[in-house]
Design an enzyme around this catalytic site. Sequence first.
Site: not given
Length: 462
Positions: A80, A155, A179
């Site tokens: 990420k 996210s 997330s």
Amino acid sequence: MTDFNSLSAREIAARIRSGDLKAVDVVTATLDRVQKANPKVNAIIQDCAKDALAEAEALDARVASGAPVGALAGVPVTIKVLSDQTGYASTNSCRIYSDVIATQDSPFLAHMREKDAIVIGRTNTPAFSYRWFSTNDFYGATKNPHNDALTAGGSSGGAGAAVATGMGHIGHGTDIAGSIRYPAYACGVQGLRPTPGRVPMFNPSGTDRGIGPQLMAVSGPLARRVDDLRLGLEGMAGYSTGDAWSAPVPLVGPTYRRRVALVTHPADMDTDPRIVADLERAAQMFRDAGWEVEAPEIPELREAVMIQADMWLADDHAAKMEAAQREGDAGAIALLNHYADRAAKFDTARFSELFVRRSALIRAWRAFLADYPVVLMPNCAELPFRQDQDLEGDDMIAHLWDVMLPQIAIPVLGLPAISIASDVVDGVPSGVQLVCAPWREDICLEAGELLERGFGFPGLLG
């Protein structure tokens, strides 16, 4: 030629260690897959191909020399974009952080590299990783690989879309309010939120996190297979001096009672009938495997949502808003505006009250989980949201936070949880969530594999 996506991450690593497969071939095939699939979903937004191929060549040379290699040998993974990776910008999908170039790896990534994982790309998020919608003005929108009209989740939406389309076997994500679990749910894959302290979190390029993220935010894996989650956790976990909350707890705990608490409407939520049907199917799978399944009253959850909002979004709200306005991101600004009034009332007394109430909720849930080692509940009261649904006004933000209670409350309680995909109907994925006691990710994974066998492995997209 072998379709490497037909193999598990553990199989790939074993065959590379034995010399039966070449890491270069696995990485090359994965990068070819990125070239094909990524333009459709925009999941990977920083390319690591050159470094990945060099690392694969070096790994193959070590195998040929007889040198020992790690448990993740040659497994292609994504990271990420908010996490430090040497030589890359830790942007958190924000232009204002585009010059934050990491000079060393975040500790979880250092652990993965020690075990010879190979990073093939870095994945998209919403700006600041605030939303359940992975769209931003810097890299653009990540598309749901099943349905462009739906969110890929957030996210860690880029991670979810990447593993769903075969762009890496294991995707790294983070989770403070769903997330990891929500992108897994929205993209029809599996996602594990570990216990805080299990996977070390710290960005050497940045500053120490606020108290809410320290207590609630975790790193963890997304994958198409539950055993890939297990291997990903084994790769990321471990003690690190870089994280003040890091703890060297064994990955496997003592034997436990096979007993499940079935919760179809937590906090009296109006859960979608299809999700209720998924939960009932899952409950029957447990019964068929000899587990006890009951439907007891569970401890308080709704209060945890407001504790979450205050500990994460109200704390240092002014600085968060200033950064969002500098970035000019509509989604981040809308969310922070929604909680501006609460933030204005946030003071030392409220901060103390939060910790008192959080402690009481945690005690209640730990006692409950001692009796019911697995809680089977929804990920969300609704099926995956429309893309950018949170930009439809303040009332919609309030609605989304209400139906996302099962995602938001769990981090406040410090618990691990796993999202397991059920099926995809007319381009709309669904799934269920399993919640377990602290440090019992092994129970999450064992119970998750039982459901994976019943629901079936998620198919490869793209």
